[in-house]
Design a protein around this motif. Structure first.
Motif, mmCIF file in Angstrom:
data_model
loop_
_atom_site.group_PDB
_atom_site.id
_atom_site.type_symbol
_atom_site.label_atom_id
_atom_site.label_comp_id
_atom_site.label_asym_id
_atom_site.label_seq_id
_atom_site.Cartn_x
_atom_site.Cartn_y
_atom_site.Cartn_z
ATOM 1 N N UNK A 188 -31.270 38.843 14.386
ATOM 2 C CA UNK A 188 -31.447 37.789 15.403
ATOM 3 C C UNK A 188 -32.703 37.955 16.251
ATOM 4 N N UNK A 189 -33.138 39.201 16.495
ATOM 5 C CA UNK A 189 -34.305 39.428 17.332
ATOM 6 C C UNK A 189 -35.620 39.448 16.592
ATOM 7 N N UNK A 190 -35.605 39.169 15.304
ATOM 8 C CA UNK A 190 -36.825 39.183 14.511
ATOM 9 C C UNK A 190 -36.576 39.753 13.138
ATOM 10 N N UNK A 191 -37.622 39.779 12.322
ATOM 11 C CA UNK A 191 -37.534 40.341 10.982
ATOM 12 C C UNK A 191 -37.948 41.808 11.058
ATOM 13 N N UNK A 192 -37.053 42.714 10.659
ATOM 14 C CA UNK A 192 -37.335 44.148 10.684
ATOM 15 C C UNK A 192 -37.987 44.549 9.375
ATOM 16 N N UNK A 193 -39.172 45.142 9.467
ATOM 17 C CA UNK A 193 -39.907 45.585 8.283
ATOM 18 C C UNK A 193 -39.929 47.110 8.235
ATOM 19 N N UNK A 194 -39.760 47.638 7.034
ATOM 20 C CA UNK A 194 -39.828 49.091 6.859
ATOM 21 C C UNK A 194 -40.360 49.398 5.470
ATOM 22 N N UNK A 195 -40.344 50.657 5.152
ATOM 23 C CA UNK A 195 -39.873 51.709 5.998
ATOM 24 C C UNK A 195 -40.468 53.027 5.514
ATOM 25 N N UNK A 196 -40.130 54.058 6.227
ATOM 26 C CA UNK A 196 -40.642 55.384 5.929
ATOM 27 C C UNK A 196 -39.525 56.418 6.022
ATOM 28 N N UNK A 197 -39.740 57.560 5.389
ATOM 29 C CA UNK A 197 -38.800 58.678 5.458
ATOM 30 C C UNK A 197 -39.607 59.968 5.337
ATOM 31 N N UNK A 198 -40.035 60.499 6.483
ATOM 32 C CA UNK A 198 -40.840 61.716 6.508
ATOM 33 C C UNK A 198 -40.000 62.861 7.070
ATOM 34 N N UNK A 199 -39.736 63.846 6.223
ATOM 35 C CA UNK A 199 -38.872 64.956 6.615
ATOM 36 C C UNK A 199 -39.586 65.895 7.586
ATOM 37 N N UNK A 200 -38.820 66.423 8.539
ATOM 38 C CA UNK A 200 -39.299 67.405 9.517
ATOM 39 C C UNK A 200 -40.434 66.871 10.391
ATOM 40 N N UNK A 201 -40.506 65.567 10.554
ATOM 41 C CA UNK A 201 -41.494 64.948 11.439
ATOM 42 C C UNK A 201 -40.787 64.524 12.727
ATOM 43 N N UNK A 202 -41.286 64.984 13.867
ATOM 44 C CA UNK A 202 -40.595 64.801 15.141
ATOM 45 C C UNK A 202 -41.208 63.717 16.025
ATOM 46 N N UNK A 203 -42.353 63.195 15.677
ATOM 47 C CA UNK A 203 -43.028 62.259 16.565
ATOM 48 C C UNK A 203 -42.271 60.935 16.685
ATOM 49 N N UNK A 204 -42.092 60.482 17.930
ATOM 50 C CA UNK A 204 -41.467 59.186 18.187
ATOM 51 C C UNK A 204 -42.506 58.106 18.499
ATOM 52 N N UNK A 205 -43.778 58.477 18.379
ATOM 53 C CA UNK A 205 -44.848 57.506 18.623
ATOM 54 C C UNK A 205 -45.147 56.724 17.340
ATOM 55 N N UNK A 206 -45.168 55.408 17.400
ATOM 56 C CA UNK A 206 -45.523 54.629 16.213
ATOM 57 C C UNK A 206 -46.932 54.962 15.737
ATOM 58 N N UNK A 207 -47.087 55.108 14.437
ATOM 59 C CA UNK A 207 -48.391 55.387 13.841
ATOM 60 C C UNK A 207 -48.971 54.054 13.355
ATOM 61 N N UNK A 208 -50.134 53.637 13.874
ATOM 62 C CA UNK A 208 -50.676 52.328 13.496
ATOM 63 C C UNK A 208 -51.008 52.203 12.021
ATOM 64 N N UNK A 209 -51.454 53.295 11.391
ATOM 65 C CA UNK A 209 -51.758 53.228 9.957
ATOM 66 C C UNK A 209 -50.481 53.019 9.142
ATOM 67 N N UNK A 210 -49.419 53.714 9.542
ATOM 68 C CA UNK A 210 -48.134 53.537 8.853
ATOM 69 C C UNK A 210 -47.627 52.117 9.063
ATOM 70 N N UNK A 211 -47.776 51.603 10.288
ATOM 71 C CA UNK A 211 -47.335 50.236 10.571
ATOM 72 C C UNK A 211 -48.073 49.229 9.695
#
Length: 322
Positions: free
Chosen positions: A222-245
């Motif tokens: 309802x709030x928009x179209x969710x696009x994904x995705x990634x699965x990087x093990x042992x990665x702790x960053x909660x900051x969005x990566x613009x290249x990944x986006x």
């Protein structure tokens, strides 16, 4: 046992697994409090794509039953989608075939097509669903308290249920629990009404870090179209990566070109609490307290929430056969 202990059941963790477990316990007659470091839209559960599917969770021999039990609940909740956030939506798992899945798949309405597996599955609007779970808990007499827990030993209750997800890494402590980082992009929906997923492939992690996997998927919420995705093990960053986006948008636009021009509404990052096997068991502590563990659900906490919650509640009240 220490007579100063509370006779309440304390559930540690306010994500979908913790809240669902608390609901089952409260509706079976227990006085329940949820202690949550974060609640509502700040939990990992809130940023999940939330399509019902056994994804990145073990052991397979148990996951099927948990998932199927949860599927039955979600099918019922879909009749009240405005309140519960659960809808039944059609879509395709590209590249998958029925013969590549476990025995559980025989009990799910899946169909092989030229593109992959076609299905009508629960798709859950997590902010709405988490709010509904909390309301259902409160209606059953339970409460949610935002509270930081630094160790399970500080929970002075006769029964503690550990649904702390990735937090179990330090609370138990259990180093077997590891983060699997997922990043999403939310865009204005250009008119897409079905969900889509494709197989994963290897790619670099955030900031050029360790390799993980990427895929293309989109879920109409309802709030928009969710696009994904990634699965990087042992990665702790909660900051969005613009290249990944940018990579996420490009992969999804290769499937549905209209996504390329959709306005970006936001970015989401969550850390899936992966473990080689879900820990769902009871532990009697030296002081007589009962500790029930229910964590390590990887990318499928929503998918197995009700099945695991009912099993966890059964460990609190095991009956004569336990």
């Amino acid at each position: 046992m220490d007579r100063g202990l509370s006779d309440e059941v304390i559930v540690v963790g306010g994500g979908v697994v913790g809240l669902t477990t608390a609901v089952v316990l409260a509706e079976s007659g227990h006085r329940v409090r949820v202690w949550a470091r974060e609640s509502g839209e700040r939990t990992t559960s809130a940023v999940a794509g939330a399509l019902w599917w056994p994804y990145r969770i073990e052991p397979e021999r148990l996951v099927g039953d948990w998932a199927l039990e949860s599927l039955t609940v979600y099918e019922d909740l879909a009749a009240r989608s405005a309140r519960t956030g659960v809808r039944l939506v059609e879509g395709v798992h590209a590249g998958l075939r029925l013969d590549g899945l476990g025995p559980w798949a025989a009990r799910v309405p899946l169909a092989d097509t030229s593109e992959g597996l076609s299905a009508r599955l629960p798709l859950i609007d997590m902010p709405v669903h988490l709010g509904w779970l909390r309301q259902r808990l409160e209606e059953a007499g339970g409460t949610v308290e935002e509270r930081v827990v630094r160790g399970l030993g500080e929970v002075r209750s006769a029964v503690v249920v550990n649904c702390s997800g990735l937090g179990a890494r330090s609370l138990v402590p259990d180093p077997a629990v590891r983060p699997v980082r997922g990043q999403l992009v939310v865009v204005e929906n250009p008119g897409i009404t079905t969900w889509y997923t494709s197989a994963e492939k290897t790619a670099a992690g955030p900031g050029g870090g360790a390799e993980g996997s990427v895929s293309a998927y989109f879920f109409p919420q309802p709030g928009g179209l969710l696009l994904g995705g990634t699965a990087h093990e042992d990665a702790w960053s909660l900051e969005p990566d613009p290249d990944i986006a940018a990579g996420i948008v490009a992969r999804c636009a290769a499937v549905r070109p209209e996504i390329a021009g959709a306005r970006v509404l936001g970015h989401r990052v969550g850390l899936r609490p992966y473990r080689d096997a879900v820990r769902l068991e009871r532990e009697l502590l030296p002081d007589g307290r009962l500790l029930v563990h229910n964590y390590g659900h990887g990318g499928a906490g929503v998918t197995v929430a009700w099945g695991c919650a009912r099993q966890a509640a059964g460990l609190v009240d095991p009956g004569p056969a336990a």
